[in-house]
Design a protein around this motif. Structure first.
Motif, PDB file in Angstrom:
ATOM      1  N   ILE A  36      -7.247 -25.085 152.261  1.00 15.72           N
ATOM      2  CA  ILE A  36      -8.385 -25.612 153.027  1.00 15.72           C
ATOM      3  C   ILE A  36      -7.934 -25.905 154.457  1.00 15.72           C
ATOM      4  CG2 ILE A  36      -9.604 -26.615 151.053  1.00 15.72           C
ATOM      5  CD1 ILE A  36      -8.208 -29.277 151.949  1.00 15.72           C
ATOM      6  N   PRO A  37      -8.887 -26.103 155.377  1.00 14.13           N
ATOM      7  CA  PRO A  37      -8.510 -26.476 156.744  1.00 14.13           C
ATOM      8  C   PRO A  37      -8.090 -27.955 156.772  1.00 14.13           C
ATOM      9  CG  PRO A  37     -10.883 -26.352 156.558  1.00 14.13           C
ATOM     10  CD  PRO A  37     -10.311 -25.887 155.241  1.00 14.13           C
ATOM     11  N   THR A  38      -6.812 -28.199 156.810  1.00 13.77           N
ATOM     12  CA  THR A  38      -6.291 -29.563 156.681  1.00 13.77           C
ATOM     13  C   THR A  38      -6.682 -30.472 157.840  1.00 13.77           C
ATOM     14  OG1 THR A  38      -4.200 -28.843 157.642  1.00 13.77           O
ATOM     15  CG2 THR A  38      -4.355 -28.870 155.230  1.00 13.77           C
ATOM     16  N   GLN A  39      -7.028 -29.908 158.993  1.00 14.64           N
ATOM     17  CA  GLN A  39      -7.392 -30.746 160.130  1.00 14.64           C
ATOM     18  C   GLN A  39      -8.700 -31.511 159.910  1.00 14.64           C
ATOM     19  OE1 GLN A  39      -7.332 -27.386 160.107  1.00 14.64           O
ATOM     20  NE2 GLN A  39      -8.734 -26.491 161.588  1.00 14.64           N
ATOM     21  N   PHE A  40      -9.471 -31.131 158.890  1.00 14.55           N
ATOM     22  CA  PHE A  40     -10.739 -31.806 158.618  1.00 14.55           C
ATOM     23  C   PHE A  40     -10.680 -32.705 157.385  1.00 14.55           C
ATOM     24  CE2 PHE A  40     -11.915 -27.803 160.795  1.00 14.55           C
ATOM     25  CZ  PHE A  40     -12.358 -28.377 161.982  1.00 14.55           C
ATOM     26  N   VAL A  41      -9.515 -32.891 156.817  1.00 10.37           N
ATOM     27  CA  VAL A  41      -9.355 -33.742 155.638  1.00 10.37           C
ATOM     28  C   VAL A  41      -9.437 -35.204 156.062  1.00 10.37           C
ATOM     29  CG1 VAL A  41      -7.746 -34.460 153.829  1.00 10.37           C
ATOM     30  CG2 VAL A  41      -7.996 -32.037 154.390  1.00 10.37           C
ATOM     31  N   GLN A  42     -10.219 -35.970 155.321  1.00 11.27           N
ATOM     32  CA  GLN A  42     -10.340 -37.408 155.564  1.00 11.27           C
ATOM     33  C   GLN A  42     -10.254 -38.116 154.230  1.00 11.27           C
ATOM     34  OE1 GLN A  42     -13.966 -37.987 157.742  1.00 11.27           O
ATOM     35  NE2 GLN A  42     -13.061 -37.240 159.636  1.00 11.27           N
ATOM     36  N   ASP A  43      -9.359 -39.074 154.139  1.00 10.15           N
ATOM     37  CA  ASP A  43      -9.157 -39.850 152.909  1.00 10.15           C
ATOM     38  C   ASP A  43      -8.869 -38.950 151.707  1.00 10.15           C
ATOM     39  OD1 ASP A  43      -9.609 -42.274 154.284  1.00 10.15           O
ATOM     40  OD2 ASP A  43     -11.775 -42.041 154.036  1.00 10.15           O
ATOM     41  N   GLY A  44      -8.126 -37.873 151.933  1.00  6.17           N
ATOM     42  CA  GLY A  44      -7.739 -36.983 150.842  1.00  6.17           C
ATOM     43  C   GLY A  44      -8.837 -36.063 150.355  1.00  6.17           C
ATOM     44  N   GLN A  45      -9.966 -36.035 151.068  1.00  5.61           N
ATOM     45  CA  GLN A  45     -11.088 -35.185 150.671  1.00  5.61           C
ATOM     46  C   GLN A  45     -11.589 -34.383 151.856  1.00  5.61           C
ATOM     47  OE1 GLN A  45     -14.132 -37.709 149.022  1.00  5.61           O
ATOM     48  NE2 GLN A  45     -12.922 -38.219 147.227  1.00  5.61           N
ATOM     49  N   ILE A  46     -12.284 -33.305 151.538  1.00  2.00           N
ATOM     50  CA  ILE A  46     -12.949 -32.505 152.565  1.00  2.00           C
ATOM     51  C   ILE A  46     -14.315 -32.091 152.025  1.00  2.00           C
ATOM     52  CG2 ILE A  46     -11.901 -30.341 151.783  1.00  2.00           C
ATOM     53  CD1 ILE A  46     -11.851 -29.514 154.795  1.00  2.00           C
ATOM     54  N   VAL A  47     -15.297 -32.042 152.901  1.00  2.00           N
ATOM     55  CA  VAL A  47     -16.635 -31.575 152.538  1.00  2.00           C
ATOM     56  C   VAL A  47     -16.823 -30.205 153.175  1.00  2.00           C
ATOM     57  CG1 VAL A  47     -19.117 -31.998 152.716  1.00  2.00           C
ATOM     58  CG2 VAL A  47     -17.538 -33.910 152.377  1.00  2.00           C
ATOM     59  N   LEU A  48     -17.208 -29.240 152.352  1.00  2.00           N
ATOM     60  CA  LEU A  48     -17.360 -27.863 152.802  1.00  2.00           C
ATOM     61  C   LEU A  48     -18.794 -27.385 152.618  1.00  2.00           C
ATOM     62  CD1 LEU A  48     -14.160 -26.465 151.054  1.00  2.00           C
ATOM     63  CD2 LEU A  48     -14.420 -26.953 153.505  1.00  2.00           C
ATOM     64  N   ASN A  49     -19.363 -26.829 153.675  1.00  2.00           N
ATOM     65  CA  ASN A  49     -20.672 -26.194 153.621  1.00  2.00           C
ATOM     66  C   ASN A  49     -20.457 -24.807 153.019  1.00  2.00           C
ATOM     67  OD1 ASN A  49     -22.973 -24.720 154.137  1.00  2.00           O
ATOM     68  ND2 ASN A  49     -23.155 -25.333 156.271  1.00  2.00           N
ATOM     69  N   ILE A  50     -21.047 -24.557 151.848  1.00  4.68           N
ATOM     70  CA  ILE A  50     -20.864 -23.251 151.197  1.00  4.68           C
ATOM     71  C   ILE A  50     -22.171 -22.460 151.140  1.00  4.68           C
ATOM     72  CG2 ILE A  50     -18.816 -23.904 149.905  1.00  4.68           C
ATOM     73  CD1 ILE A  50     -20.688 -24.238 147.420  1.00  4.68           C
ATOM     74  N   SER A  51     -23.063 -22.711 152.097  1.00  7.12           N
ATOM     75  CA  SER A  51     -24.321 -21.961 152.109  1.00  7.12           C
ATOM     76  C   SER A  51     -24.040 -20.488 152.441  1.00  7.12           C
ATOM     77  CB  SER A  51     -25.289 -22.555 153.129  1.00  7.12           C
ATOM     78  OG  SER A  51     -24.833 -22.300 154.441  1.00  7.12           O
ATOM     79  N   PRO A  52     -24.896 -19.595 151.958  1.00 12.57           N
ATOM     80  CA  PRO A  52     -24.698 -18.166 152.231  1.00 12.57           C
ATOM     81  C   PRO A  52     -24.631 -17.842 153.727  1.00 12.57           C
ATOM     82  CG  PRO A  52     -26.300 -18.457 150.484  1.00 12.57           C
ATOM     83  CD  PRO A  52     -26.026 -19.833 151.046  1.00 12.57           C
ATOM     84  N   SER A  53     -25.283 -18.633 154.574  1.00 13.40           N
ATOM     85  CA  SER A  53     -25.245 -18.371 156.014  1.00 13.40           C
ATOM     86  C   SER A  53     -23.973 -18.904 156.670  1.00 13.40           C
ATOM     87  CB  SER A  53     -26.475 -18.987 156.689  1.00 13.40           C
ATOM     88  OG  SER A  53     -26.458 -20.390 156.538  1.00 13.40           O
ATOM     89  N   ALA A  54     -23.221 -19.755 155.975  1.00 11.07           N
ATOM     90  CA  ALA A  54     -22.023 -20.362 156.561  1.00 11.07           C
ATOM     91  C   ALA A  54     -20.731 -19.697 156.115  1.00 11.07           C
ATOM     92  CB  ALA A  54     -21.966 -21.846 156.208  1.00 11.07           C
ATOM     93  N   VAL A  55     -20.781 -18.948 155.016  1.00 10.73           N
ATOM     94  CA  VAL A  55     -19.559 -18.351 154.474  1.00 10.73           C
ATOM     95  C   VAL A  55     -19.765 -16.854 154.230  1.00 10.73           C
ATOM     96  CG1 VAL A  55     -18.878 -20.519 153.373  1.00 10.73           C
ATOM     97  CG2 VAL A  55     -20.139 -18.826 152.046  1.00 10.73           C
ATOM     98  N   ALA A  56     -18.650 -16.164 154.105  1.00 14.79           N
ATOM     99  CA  ALA A  56     -18.677 -14.735 153.782  1.00 14.79           C
ATOM    100  C   ALA A  56     -17.753 -14.501 152.595  1.00 14.79           C
ATOM    101  CB  ALA A  56     -18.218 -13.909 154.980  1.00 14.79           C
ATOM    102  N   GLN A  57     -18.013 -13.461 151.859  1.00 15.21           N
ATOM    103  CA  GLN A  57     -17.201 -13.072 150.699  1.00 15.21           C
ATOM    104  C   GLN A  57     -17.031 -14.244 149.724  1.00 15.21           C
ATOM    105  OE1 GLN A  57     -13.679 -11.421 152.503  1.00 15.21           O
ATOM    106  NE2 GLN A  57     -14.683  -9.456 152.849  1.00 15.21           N
ATOM    107  N   PHE A  58     -18.129 -14.925 149.465  1.00 18.99           N
ATOM    108  CA  PHE A  58     -18.113 -16.063 148.536  1.00 18.99           C
ATOM    109  C   PHE A  58     -17.928 -15.559 147.110  1.00 18.99           C
ATOM    110  CE2 PHE A  58     -20.201 -19.143 145.727  1.00 18.99           C
ATOM    111  CZ  PHE A  58     -19.578 -20.311 146.129  1.00 18.99           C
ATOM    112  N   ASN A  59     -17.006 -16.186 146.395  1.00 20.21           N
ATOM    113  CA  ASN A  59     -16.769 -15.835 145.001  1.00 20.21           C
ATOM    114  C   ASN A  59     -16.478 -17.111 144.220  1.00 20.21           C
ATOM    115  OD1 ASN A  59     -16.283 -14.033 142.745  1.00 20.21           O
ATOM    116  ND2 ASN A  59     -14.134 -14.575 142.973  1.00 20.21           N
ATOM    117  N   MET A  60     -17.114 -17.250 143.069  1.00 23.41           N
ATOM    118  CA  MET A  60     -16.855 -18.391 142.205  1.00 23.41           C
ATOM    119  C   MET A  60     -16.700 -17.881 140.780  1.00 23.41           C
ATOM    120  SD  MET A  60     -18.941 -22.028 141.539  1.00 23.41           S
ATOM    121  CE  MET A  60     -20.124 -21.603 142.754  1.00 23.41           C
ATOM    122  N   ASP A  61     -15.515 -18.119 140.199  1.00 27.95           N
ATOM    123  CA  ASP A  61     -15.307 -17.771 138.798  1.00 27.95           C
ATOM    124  C   ASP A  61     -14.945 -19.039 138.032  1.00 27.95           C
ATOM    125  OD1 ASP A  61     -12.525 -18.219 139.161  1.00 27.95           O
ATOM    126  OD2 ASP A  61     -12.135 -16.105 139.529  1.00 27.95           O
TER     127      ASP A  61
END
Length: 141
Positions: A36-61
């Protein structure tokens, strides 16, 4: 039985997208194997926008979700083990679910504060905005 977490994540992701909302993940940034992009980690967590318009080549298994996104204009491949996902919710209304870190059970997190980072793929060089938002998460059984 196998873990129900990947199935619930896929179901919530589809439900949020089908309702024209923006799916966000809360991820344990310290989980082994998380890329993950560590520069955006806060309190050991990160929030990621995973909308189809924000990401490419999305895969979830059943073991991992992965995608390409831009963070502060820099492209990055993100890889998140399914067990590192702590919550999934819709940015617009907070609807979603929270998972325990130790088990694959769903629990209520009405007072959870979630810090939001926009990972949209726009060519903007703006820094992502961070804001706190109280969630409206419910128990799903």
């Amino acid at each position: 039985m196998t873990s129900n977490r990947p199935y619930l994540l896929r179901a919530f992701y589809d439900w949020i997208v089908d309702n024209q909302c923006t799916p966000h993940l809360v991820v344990n940034a310290e989980f082994p194997g998380a890329v993950i992009p560590t520069q955006f980690v806060q309190d050991g967590q990160i929030v990621l926008n995973i909308s189809p318009s924000a990401v490419a080549q999305f895969n979830m298994d059943n073991t991992e979700l992965s995608f390409n996104a831009r963070f502060s204009g820099q492209p990055m491949r993100v890889e998140v083990p399914i067990k590192a996902v702590l919550a999934i919710y819709a940015r617009e209304n907070g609807e979603g679910t929270v998972f325990t870190a130790e088990e694959d059970e769903v629990f209520e997190g009405d007072d959870v504060e979630i810090q939001e980072i926009d990972t949209s793929t726009s060519q903007s060089q703006e820094e992502p905005k961070t804001k706190k938002k109280a969630s409206h998460l419910r128990v799903i059984k």
